[in-house]
Motif scaffolding. Structure first.
Motif, short mmCIF file in Angstrom:
data_model
loop_
_atom_site.label_atom_id
_atom_site.label_comp_id
_atom_site.label_asym_id
_atom_site.label_seq_id
_atom_site.Cartn_x
_atom_site.Cartn_y
_atom_site.Cartn_z
N VAL A 87 18.52 -4.40 -1.07
CA VAL A 87 17.20 -4.46 -1.77
C VAL A 87 16.14 -4.34 -0.82
O VAL A 87 15.19 -3.31 -1.27
CB VAL A 87 16.99 -5.90 -2.38
CG1 VAL A 87 15.56 -6.02 -2.85
CG2 VAL A 87 18.04 -6.16 -3.51
N ALA A 88 16.02 -4.64 0.41
CA ALA A 88 15.11 -4.35 1.37
C ALA A 88 14.96 -2.93 1.76
O ALA A 88 14.00 -2.30 1.88
CB ALA A 88 15.26 -5.17 2.57
N ARG A 89 16.07 -2.17 1.76
CA ARG A 89 16.14 -0.65 2.11
C ARG A 89 15.51 0.08 1.15
O ARG A 89 14.71 0.67 1.39
CB ARG A 89 17.62 -0.46 2.43
CG ARG A 89 17.96 1.07 2.80
CD ARG A 89 19.39 1.23 3.06
NE ARG A 89 19.86 0.33 3.92
CZ ARG A 89 20.83 -0.63 3.78
NH1 ARG A 89 21.37 -0.80 2.63
NH2 ARG A 89 21.29 -1.12 5.08
N PHE A 131 9.33 -7.39 -8.13
CA PHE A 131 9.86 -6.33 -7.20
C PHE A 131 9.06 -4.84 -7.05
O PHE A 131 8.75 -4.50 -6.07
CB PHE A 131 11.04 -5.69 -7.70
CG PHE A 131 11.89 -4.46 -7.06
CD1 PHE A 131 12.62 -4.93 -5.86
CD2 PHE A 131 11.59 -3.39 -7.49
CE1 PHE A 131 13.19 -3.77 -5.14
CE2 PHE A 131 12.09 -2.42 -6.63
CZ PHE A 131 12.98 -2.53 -5.57
N VAL A 132 8.40 -4.55 -8.34
CA VAL A 132 7.50 -3.35 -8.36
C VAL A 132 6.27 -3.63 -7.28
O VAL A 132 5.68 -2.82 -6.46
CB VAL A 132 6.78 -3.10 -9.52
CG1 VAL A 132 5.79 -2.18 -9.56
CG2 VAL A 132 7.99 -2.73 -10.69
N ARG A 133 5.68 -4.99 -7.14
CA ARG A 133 4.49 -5.35 -6.26
C ARG A 133 5.19 -5.28 -4.87
O ARG A 133 4.53 -4.65 -4.12
CB ARG A 133 4.29 -6.67 -6.58
CG ARG A 133 3.46 -7.02 -7.70
CD ARG A 133 3.27 -8.29 -8.47
NE ARG A 133 2.57 -8.60 -9.50
CZ ARG A 133 2.38 -9.83 -9.93
NH1 ARG A 133 3.18 -10.63 -9.91
NH2 ARG A 133 1.57 -9.94 -11.08
N ALA A 134 6.35 -5.79 -4.75
CA ALA A 134 6.77 -5.84 -3.25
C ALA A 134 7.10 -4.46 -2.69
O ALA A 134 6.96 -4.23 -1.64
CB ALA A 134 8.06 -6.77 -3.07
N THR A 392 22.56 -1.54 -5.18
CA THR A 392 22.23 -2.46 -4.26
C THR A 392 23.27 -3.57 -4.30
O THR A 392 23.00 -4.83 -3.68
CB THR A 392 20.65 -3.11 -4.54
OG1 THR A 392 20.70 -3.69 -5.83
CG2 THR A 392 19.89 -1.93 -4.31
N GLY A 393 24.40 -3.61 -4.73
CA GLY A 393 25.37 -4.85 -5.05
C GLY A 393 25.94 -4.87 -3.82
O GLY A 393 26.53 -6.31 -3.25
N THR A 394 25.84 -4.16 -2.74
CA THR A 394 26.71 -4.22 -1.27
C THR A 394 25.41 -4.10 -0.14
O THR A 394 24.58 -3.51 -0.47
CB THR A 394 27.88 -3.30 -1.06
OG1 THR A 394 27.31 -2.12 -1.40
CG2 THR A 394 28.83 -3.66 -2.18
N ARG A 395 25.88 -4.55 0.92
CA ARG A 395 24.83 -4.54 1.99
C ARG A 395 24.58 -2.94 2.45
O ARG A 395 23.44 -2.77 3.06
CB ARG A 395 25.45 -5.15 3.16
CG ARG A 395 25.44 -6.57 3.28
CD ARG A 395 25.84 -7.32 4.60
NE ARG A 395 25.23 -6.72 5.65
CZ ARG A 395 23.80 -7.05 6.07
NH1 ARG A 395 23.28 -8.11 5.65
NH2 ARG A 395 23.41 -6.50 7.29
#
Length: 469
Positions: A87-89, A131-134, A392-395
């Protein structure tokens, strides 16, 4: 178009199961409590936080633009959930690109926002907006679809039918005002969202008796929503009608004689619906359409690249109807016919990317300043045809894919207000040019040499090349 992946519930329970039995029990208790009458309802008939701003209590200063540029629409599976690293990526990639992001209020990743009149459930929508904001995107909300009780379901039951037929049912006329009130509640909850699209593809607005669109019903709903949103904040930007600009064989009885080309002819009933909305709307800050380069019978006329000229022809027609004063948005655009499961697996990714690039060039030439790519994201796997990022389900997920790279670069190079220039290019090559950049697309399935803008370029089969001038 946008006809799949409505419901989030199945995914949510699968994820909850991974957290263990205790988490499931807690979730069940919270769900049961949320349906109980009593203290949760305020005197106004809403839950305590129904009208409260979520996350950003202060409306952003300044008057927003009526166009937002080139971005994408979230569908059922997106990057608001998954492994933290993944998610961060993708969030970081989105933050660097600043792509506008569109989300529906119900379906395509969002739960029923008002399962019982006056009782709200914004948890899923909150997560998407957060999420859109972040990720630094300009948020856009599409006001579709409608809770069951607005469509003839039992009042107070709190049930949600997630079938395609049910979701694509419009509110009944006696509930148009209720839907407008829900739109206003959404606007108050997210004061930083300044752009709203009213409904999606005229879903449920078909007049069976007369075999045409119920443009009167849609326009009545649109006008009520427009009024409700402007009452919340005059600076909110509102657009419609989000009609599907279907094309047919020019020989068909319903074919328009005013808008046709080698790509086919527009369905005259669509043009009639647009004309009615355009004449009877109380106001609009931008105009929204949707469509594919292929015909309703999945024909690419005369071929997949030439068919994209439809986007130019439709855009110019729409701009003429509105007097050229309203920015033109494409809420969805498609260039590759799907199979019976709404999947697109027929082309290689370079082929798909080249046709998409040609389509975006065609939309710009038709006067569009904003467009939203319908992201066909999947929950698991390495990716999917046309996906913007790996799941994004895996690292190791959340990596950008070729379609994302095209969209992000296109949005950065050609924002609203861009001045375009004409350049010379040979047949088989599409070009979009500014004083500093060339986007060059080889429409051939073989490598070629081409002189573009006075320079010699080598282009691989279906290559999309960016050139600095």
């Amino acid at each position: 178009m946008g006809r799949h992946e409505w419901h989030t519930g199945a995914r949510r329970w699968r994820l909850t199961a991974l957290l263990g039995v205790s988490a499931v029990v807690v979730a069940l208790v919270v769900t049961l409590l949320s349906t109980l009458p009593g203290d949760r309802a305020s005197t106004a008939g809403t839950t305590p936080d129904g009208d409260k701003a979520h996350g950003t209590p202060v409306t952003p200063p300044g008057e927003p633009r009526s166009d937002v540029g080139w971005g994408f629409t979230h569908t059922q599976f997106s990057a608001d959930e998954g492994a933290a690293a993944a998610v961060a990526r993708i969030s970081g990639s989105l933050e660097r690109s600043g792509l506008p992001q569109n989300q529906h209020i119900m379906g395509w990743g969002a739960d029923n926002p008002e399962p019982v009149k006056g009782r709200y459930d914004f948890a899923a929508l909150d997560r998407r907006v957060d999420f859109v904001r972040a990720s630094g995107g300009t948020p856009v909300i599409t006001l579709c679809c409608a809770p069951d009780w607005m469509k003839g379901g039992e009042a107070g039951a709190g049930n949600t039918d997630w079938s395609q037929e049910a979701l694509e049912t419009a509110p009944r006329p006696e509930h148009y005002a209720d839907f407008a009130a829900l739109a206003a509640t959404v606007a108050r909850r997210y004061p930083d969202v300044r752009h709203f699209i009213v409904w999606n593809e005229f879903k449920g607005f078909w007049n069976d008796a007369e075999q045409r669109w119920d443009h009167e019903g849609y326009t009545e709903l649109y006008n009520l929503v427009h009024k409700a949103l402007k009452a919340v904040d005059q600076d909110i930007r509102v657009g419609g009608p989000y009609l599907v600009m279907d094309s047919v064989d020019p020989r068909a009885e319903i074919a328009s004689t005013a808008l046709q080309g080698p790509w086919g002819a527009l369905d005259q009933r669509v043009l009639d619906a647009f004309a009615y909305w355009n004449e009877h709307k109380t106001g609009a800050d931008f105009v929204v359409v949707d469509g594919s380069s292929y015909t309703r019978d999945d024909e690419l006329l005369p071929d997949e690249f030439a068919a994209t000229e439809k986007f130019t022809a439709v855009g110019r027609w729409v701009r003429r109807q509105t007097g050229g004063g309203l920015p033109l948005w494409w809420a969805e655009y498609y260039v590759e016919p799907a199979d019976g499961d709404d999947d697109r697996h027929g082309w290689s990714e370079p082929h798909r990317r080249a046709v998409q690039a040609a389509a975006m060039i065609a939309m710009v030439r038709g006067g569009a300043s904003s467009g939203f790519y319908w992201n066909p994201q999947e929950e698991t796997g390495p990716g999917c045809p046309g996906c913007l990022w790996s799941p994004t389900g895996t690292r190791d997920g959340g990596g950008t894919l070729p379609m994302y790279d095209l969209l992000a670069r296109f949005g950065a190079e050609f924002p609203p207000g861009t001045a375009y220039e004409s350049v010379t290019a040979p047949a088989g090559v599409r070009v979009l040019a500014t004083d500093s950049t060339l986007l060059v697309v080889n429409t051939r399935d073989r490598a070629i040499g081409a002189e573009v803008d006075g320079r010699r370029l080598g282009l691989r089969a279906y290559e999309v090349k960016w050139v600095r001038r």
